[in-house]
Design a protein around this motif. Structure first.
Motif, PDB file in Angstrom:
ATOM      1  N   LYS A  17      27.712 -33.955 -18.353  1.00 35.96           N
ATOM      2  CA  LYS A  17      26.919 -32.932 -17.463  1.00 35.96           C
ATOM      3  C   LYS A  17      27.336 -31.425 -17.795  1.00 35.96           C
ATOM      4  N   ILE A  18      26.285 -30.608 -17.204  1.00 35.15           N
ATOM      5  CA  ILE A  18      26.590 -29.135 -17.600  1.00 35.15           C
ATOM      6  C   ILE A  18      27.834 -28.680 -16.672  1.00 35.15           C
ATOM      7  N   THR A  19      28.037 -29.216 -15.471  1.00 38.29           N
ATOM      8  CA  THR A  19      29.226 -28.776 -14.923  1.00 38.29           C
ATOM      9  C   THR A  19      30.550 -29.391 -15.488  1.00 38.29           C
ATOM     10  N   ASN A  20      30.660 -30.421 -16.031  1.00 42.02           N
ATOM     11  CA  ASN A  20      31.692 -30.889 -16.869  1.00 42.02           C
ATOM     12  C   ASN A  20      31.884 -29.950 -17.886  1.00 42.02           C
ATOM     13  N   ILE A  21      30.909 -29.762 -18.755  1.00 45.02           N
ATOM     14  CA  ILE A  21      30.934 -29.049 -20.131  1.00 45.02           C
ATOM     15  C   ILE A  21      31.438 -27.667 -19.684  1.00 45.02           C
ATOM     16  N   ALA A  22      31.122 -27.020 -18.656  1.00 44.17           N
ATOM     17  CA  ALA A  22      32.067 -25.736 -18.086  1.00 44.17           C
ATOM     18  C   ALA A  22      33.277 -25.967 -17.684  1.00 44.17           C
ATOM     19  N   ASP A  23      33.561 -27.168 -17.224  1.00 40.94           N
ATOM     20  CA  ASP A  23      34.962 -27.241 -16.845  1.00 40.94           C
ATOM     21  C   ASP A  23      35.866 -27.470 -18.269  1.00 40.94           C
ATOM     22  N   ILE A  24      35.186 -27.843 -19.596  1.00 44.06           N
ATOM     23  CA  ILE A  24      35.874 -28.223 -20.559  1.00 44.06           C
ATOM     24  C   ILE A  24      36.222 -26.797 -21.289  1.00 44.06           C
ATOM     25  N   PHE A  25      35.099 -25.700 -21.123  1.00 47.01           N
ATOM     26  CA  PHE A  25      35.178 -24.565 -21.670  1.00 47.01           C
ATOM     27  C   PHE A  25      36.317 -23.845 -20.576  1.00 47.01           C
ATOM     28  N   LYS A  26      36.421 -24.179 -19.562  1.00 45.73           N
ATOM     29  CA  LYS A  26      37.345 -23.507 -18.701  1.00 45.73           C
ATOM     30  C   LYS A  26      38.618 -23.754 -19.276  1.00 45.73           C
ATOM     31  N   LYS A  27      39.158 -25.111 -19.501  1.00 45.90           N
ATOM     32  CA  LYS A  27      40.253 -25.380 -19.891  1.00 45.90           C
ATOM     33  C   LYS A  27      40.693 -24.932 -21.267  1.00 45.90           C
ATOM     34  N   ALA A  28      39.445 -24.777 -22.053  1.00 44.77           N
ATOM     35  CA  ALA A  28      39.779 -24.280 -23.354  1.00 44.77           C
ATOM     36  C   ALA A  28      40.096 -22.999 -23.232  1.00 44.77           C
ATOM     37  N   ILE A  29      39.589 -22.116 -22.203  1.00 43.61           N
ATOM     38  CA  ILE A  29      39.984 -20.747 -22.299  1.00 43.61           C
ATOM     39  C   ILE A  29      41.220 -20.407 -21.599  1.00 43.61           C
ATOM     40  N   LYS A  30      41.703 -21.273 -20.756  1.00 42.89           N
ATOM     41  CA  LYS A  30      42.884 -21.186 -20.147  1.00 42.89           C
ATOM     42  C   LYS A  30      44.024 -21.514 -21.140  1.00 42.89           C
ATOM     43  N   GLY A  31      43.920 -22.240 -22.205  1.00 43.44           N
ATOM     44  CA  GLY A  31      44.696 -22.573 -23.111  1.00 43.44           C
ATOM     45  C   GLY A  31      44.686 -21.818 -24.383  1.00 43.44           C
ATOM     46  N   LEU A  32      43.724 -21.021 -24.442  1.00 46.06           N
ATOM     47  CA  LEU A  32      43.177 -19.989 -25.743  1.00 46.06           C
ATOM     48  C   LEU A  32      43.801 -18.755 -25.483  1.00 46.06           C
ATOM     49  N   VAL A  33      43.697 -18.044 -24.025  1.00 45.64           N
ATOM     50  CA  VAL A  33      43.996 -16.832 -24.050  1.00 45.64           C
ATOM     51  C   VAL A  33      45.530 -16.489 -24.567  1.00 45.64           C
ATOM     52  N   PRO A  34      46.719 -17.183 -24.503  1.00 44.69           N
ATOM     53  CA  PRO A  34      47.924 -16.893 -24.732  1.00 44.69           C
ATOM     54  C   PRO A  34      47.706 -16.907 -26.440  1.00 44.69           C
ATOM     55  N   THR A  35      46.887 -17.834 -27.258  1.00 45.35           N
ATOM     56  CA  THR A  35      46.964 -18.044 -28.508  1.00 45.35           C
ATOM     57  C   THR A  35      46.469 -16.548 -29.051  1.00 45.35           C
ATOM     58  N   VAL A  36      45.368 -16.540 -28.502  1.00 43.45           N
ATOM     59  CA  VAL A  36      44.510 -15.366 -29.175  1.00 43.45           C
ATOM     60  C   VAL A  36      45.260 -13.896 -28.819  1.00 43.45           C
ATOM     61  N   ALA A  37      45.602 -13.848 -27.675  1.00 44.92           N
ATOM     62  CA  ALA A  37      46.642 -12.790 -27.300  1.00 44.92           C
ATOM     63  C   ALA A  37      47.582 -12.409 -28.248  1.00 44.92           C
ATOM     64  N   THR A  38      48.419 -13.246 -28.472  1.00 48.22           N
ATOM     65  CA  THR A  38      49.379 -13.323 -29.418  1.00 48.22           C
ATOM     66  C   THR A  38      49.093 -12.934 -31.065  1.00 48.22           C
ATOM     67  N   VAL A  39      47.857 -13.551 -31.350  1.00 50.77           N
ATOM     68  CA  VAL A  39      47.436 -13.098 -32.528  1.00 50.77           C
ATOM     69  C   VAL A  39      46.881 -11.633 -32.772  1.00 50.77           C
ATOM     70  N   ILE A  40      46.110 -11.375 -31.621  1.00 49.71           N
ATOM     71  CA  ILE A  40      45.610  -9.875 -31.638  1.00 49.71           C
ATOM     72  C   ILE A  40      46.712  -8.863 -31.629  1.00 49.71           C
ATOM     73  N   PHE A  41      47.783  -9.376 -30.830  1.00 49.35           N
ATOM     74  CA  PHE A  41      49.008  -8.354 -30.778  1.00 49.35           C
ATOM     75  C   PHE A  41      49.646  -8.392 -32.331  1.00 49.35           C
ATOM     76  N   GLY A  42      49.527  -9.409 -32.733  1.00 42.47           N
ATOM     77  CA  GLY A  42      50.203  -9.776 -34.270  1.00 42.47           C
ATOM     78  C   GLY A  42      49.446  -8.772 -35.226  1.00 42.47           C
ATOM     79  N   TYR A  43      48.048  -8.898 -35.048  1.00 45.74           N
ATOM     80  CA  TYR A  43      47.235  -8.045 -36.001  1.00 45.74           C
ATOM     81  C   TYR A  43      47.591  -6.738 -35.669  1.00 45.74           C
TER      82      TYR A  43
END
Length: 442
Positions: free
Chosen positions: A281-307
């Motif tokens: 379902k679209i709503t559940n897919i959106a929730d999956i992306f929401k969880k992905a972003i939640k876990g992604l921000v710290p990783t991407v932020a760390t990598v960008i600061f490292g760059y």
């Protein structure tokens, strides 16, 4: 910089991305480089690899939500759980599978270890052995495609050798070739420990039903094939095939687009084969992306600061100075392999592998190449020496501590046994760097 990261993350126990950001502020301040802040920041964020990391982290969330990973672990348990030490081999195989998608050693422990560690203990593994098998297997995810850390290593290599004809597919084939040696080493160690402790297979009543498990979960086992095929084709045809048809620029971006295409294809496949129809379902897919972003921000932020730190180092000539210092030691490739392994191990205890590669990757490749180490092997080994080793080496062995908590093992016994796994990892890194291990694709 290292002092700030250690104090903020290890002592105050704040998130690593905060520590790297504070270190970035300190570096700009003490070097009086604020006038170049936007220049270095744009250089740090101007990388297509960041987008590739985003789609692969999102893909890992889809695999978790659809239950494919659980199906794969149950299939492995049903298939080889009965053989002596079977739960240990399942731990290695499942950790390799999961770690390749997450690229996070501690995250891998929590995702896989909650199933495999209890299974190992039930089949006779001492708690400290179960913890070490899981920890040492989980940390391999850093170097197994499609881990996002590998994208950083390729970026470092291409920054130094922009005229190289190496494609993304070719580099990934090399990474799989290297990873196979480390996986075999883990399996051999499990076999030896099973002989020492006389470990038996799991009881039949504790195992999933083989017929039912494969009936329900065989589709999940096809996922690695789906991911592997585009890279095999890219490797088989080579850059000339696509260059002749698309031109040099077209061939370059076709190779890069494989990363985005494969992650999307794998995610769609996971959605359609999942037994949980609600997840589509679209709503559940959106929730999956929401969880992905939640876990992604710290990783991407760390990598960008490292760059950004890497760009600052380049502007200040810090990387060049470090390179000159290491080269002044006049080490041959054998001593250099040991030196870099120990250096990255220590740094990897307090700096995430992805940030370490972003900040110092080109320096490590350059000094190793100058000592006689194949620069392509040096680049391919970056995710391993910058990520895997630090996760299992005391005192900041995050994978070991995570596994220890699940296994409820004794601290002293676990750490003493961990030293054996650390030495084995060091030996494998040395053999790979100096060229003693033949690698497919080179």
């Amino acid at each position: 910089m290292l002092a700030v990261i250690i104090i903020w993350s290890a002592l105050i126990k704040r998130p690593v991305y905060e520590a790297v950001f504070l270190a970035l502020i300190v570096l700009f301040t003490v070097s009086m480089s604020w006038g170049h802040f936007f220049e270095y920041s744009l250089n740090g964020m101007n990388s297509s690899l960041i987008f590739s990391m985003i789609v692969f982290v999102a893909m890992s969330q889809f695999l978790k939500a659809t239950g494919i990973l659980d199906d794969c672990i149950n299939c492995l348990l049903a298939l080889i759980g009965r053989i002596p030490g079977g739960a240990g081999y399942v731990s290695v195989a499942a950790s390799v599978f999961m770690g390749a998608f997450s690229g996070s050693g501690p995250g891998n422990v929590m995702a896989v270890g909650t199933i495999t560690i209890p299974a190992m203990k039930r089949s006779g593994f001492p708690a400290e052995l179960a913890a070490n098998v899981q920890a040492s297997s989980s940390c391999l995810g850093n170097m197994i495609p499609p881990s996002s850390n590998i994208l950083l290593a390729l970026g470092c290599f291409l920054a130094l050798y922009p005229n190289s004809n190496i494609t993304t597919g070719q580099f990934w084939i090399i990474m799989w070739g290297l990873s196979l040696w480390f996986i075999l080493a883990r399996l051999l160690m499990v076999f030896i420990y099973c002989k020492i402790y006389k470990i038996k297979g799991m009881k039949k009543e504790e195992l999933p039903n083989l017929k039912e498990t494969f009936k329900n979960g065989w589709k999940g086992l096809l996922l690695p094939v789906i991911i592997l095929i585009p890279f095999i084709l890219d490797f088989a045809f080579g850059s000339n095939f696509f260059t002749n048809r698309l031109g040099a620029t077209g061939a370059k971006y076709f190779s890069n687009s494989i990363l985005l295409f494969t992650a999307g294809l794998a995610s769609i496949y996971a959605l359609f084969v999942s037994k949980n129809k609600e997840v589509r379902k679209i709503t559940n897919i959106a929730d999956i992306f929401k969880k992905a972003i939640k876990g992604l921000v710290p990783t991407v932020a760390t990598v960008i600061f490292g760059y950004i730190i890497g760009a600052l180092f380049s502007g200040l000539g810090v990387a060049t100075e470090l390179e000159s210092f290491i080269n002044s030691l006049n080490m041959n490739k054998y001593l250099m392999a040991l030196f870099i392994s120990f250096l990255t191990c220590i740094l990897g205890m307090v700096i995430p592998g992805s940030s370490l590669v972003a900040m110092f990757g080109t320096v490590f490749i350059t000094v190793m190449a100058a000592s006689g180490i194949n620069p392509l092997i040096a680049a391919a080994m970056l995710p391993c020496i910058c990520g895997a080793m630090g996760n299992i080496t005391p005192p900041f062995a995050l994978c070991v501590y995570a596994s220890m908590g699940i296994a409820e093992s004794d601290y002293g016994k676990t750490i003493r046994m961990d030293i054996v796994w650390v030495l084995a990892q060091l030996a494998m890194q040395f053999l790979a760097l100096v060229g003693f291990l033949p690698v497919f694709g080179i």
